[in-house]
Design an enzyme around this catalytic site. Sequence first.
Site, PDB file in Angstrom:
ATOM      1  N   PHE A 197       0.738  -1.282   0.024  1.00 32.53           N
ATOM      2  CA  PHE A 197       0.103  -0.061  -0.035  1.00 32.53           C
ATOM      3  C   PHE A 197       0.962   1.319   0.142  1.00 32.53           C
ATOM      4  CE2 PHE A 197       0.715  -1.199   4.512  1.00 32.53           C
ATOM      5  CZ  PHE A 197       1.186   0.110   4.886  1.00 32.53           C
ATOM      6  N   CYS A 198       0.220   2.308  -0.443  1.00 29.96           N
ATOM      7  CA  CYS A 198       0.840   3.830  -0.366  1.00 29.96           C
ATOM      8  C   CYS A 198      -0.184   4.708  -0.291  1.00 29.96           C
ATOM      9  CB  CYS A 198       1.754   4.008  -1.707  1.00 29.96           C
ATOM     10  SG  CYS A 198       0.824   3.692  -3.200  1.00 29.96           S
ATOM     11  N   THR A 199       0.158   5.948  -0.194  1.00 32.02           N
ATOM     12  CA  THR A 199      -0.880   7.128   0.027  1.00 32.02           C
ATOM     13  C   THR A 199      -1.910   6.969  -1.185  1.00 32.02           C
ATOM     14  OG1 THR A 199       1.266   8.391   0.598  1.00 32.02           O
ATOM     15  CG2 THR A 199      -1.102   9.682   0.438  1.00 32.02           C
ATOM     16  N   ILE A 226      -4.158   4.454   0.923  1.00 34.96           N
ATOM     17  CA  ILE A 226      -4.531   4.921   2.256  1.00 34.96           C
ATOM     18  C   ILE A 226      -5.774   5.658   2.159  1.00 34.96           C
ATOM     19  CG2 ILE A 226      -3.803   5.663   4.418  1.00 34.96           C
ATOM     20  CD1 ILE A 226      -0.743   5.007   3.411  1.00 34.96           C
ATOM     21  N   SER A 334       3.362   9.061  -4.645  1.00 34.44           N
ATOM     22  CA  SER A 334       2.113   8.792  -3.813  1.00 34.44           C
ATOM     23  C   SER A 334       1.476   7.526  -3.702  1.00 34.44           C
ATOM     24  CB  SER A 334       0.811   9.580  -4.391  1.00 34.44           C
ATOM     25  OG  SER A 334       1.192  11.107  -4.182  1.00 34.44           O
TER      26      SER A 334
END
Length: 334
Positions: A197-199, A226, A334
Amino acid sequence: MPSIDEGQLPLIEMTGSQQMNSPAVVVAALYKFTPFAGFEDRQAPLQALCDEMGVMGTLLLAPEGINGTIAGSRAGIDAVLAHIRGLPGFSDLEWKESYAEKMPFKRMKVRLKREIVTMGVEGIDPNKTVGTYVAPEDWNELISQPDVILVDTRNDYEVAIGTFEGAVNPNIDTFREFPGWVTKELRQDNRPKVAMFCTGGIRCEKSTALLKEMGFDDVYHLKGGILKYLENVPSEDSRWQGECFVFDERVSVGHGLEPGPYQLCAVCRGPFLSGDGQGGYADHPCPKCEEEADAKKIKTAADRQRQIELAKARGEQHMGQNAPARGKMNKVGS
């Protein structure tokens, strides 16, 4: 969630009733991986159109596609999106819209890049191979499985203020370091599934493609990142711990994308927990810098912040505004 490399406002999708009462500024976030031959020749016409239509923000053009966030009137945004959709390979471009009370950007920049999100590994193409997308509503079930390795692909200072329960922190300063960490540290062992996962989602397009190329079979990533999870999943059901770092003046957000209690240090430009619970850009150093930085650095930082506030009051943008001083904070995705 479509997102630019860095420095963009995480966007909240609005319902129809909200749109009826929305301000006039439309914000569109987009990215698309597609072979983009002759991308250099597209810079000037795209810049000219944005200038003509009063559209501001940033668009990144690279051989692998386009990434960016732009803002303007309904007519302006529609014109720019139509232009991009008319380029070869972009007819099915998707974007995410939100609305702002005032223009969130001060200028328009169309920039040429080697990658639309920088990982630095040749041949990684999310169009050829990518991990399995997992909706926010299904994420908890996946990461609760005992055979899943959960990996946070963000930079160390982002992870420090919040992450998912049980996630592995690669302890990287920039996304360029992620492939090296995978090579040295990530092993399938008896947990064959990898969830990342990332932003906002774009870094995971590259990281899952990398793992697939390296022979990992079961690779998953959080669709929309996220931010979409915090927007869609109720806090009482959440596996998220802490706050999510964002590259705008809010500094951090929590569930419902509510601004959080972190401030950005006026000296090192890193996030720290404010004493009064109010987030945003600080005009003073964090406790660590206050202890270690000399008086001259602290005075310089305070003076810079005062100039930013004065420029904001005049309706202008100071050169140092929204520009984190830490070099590693200028290289994230992101």
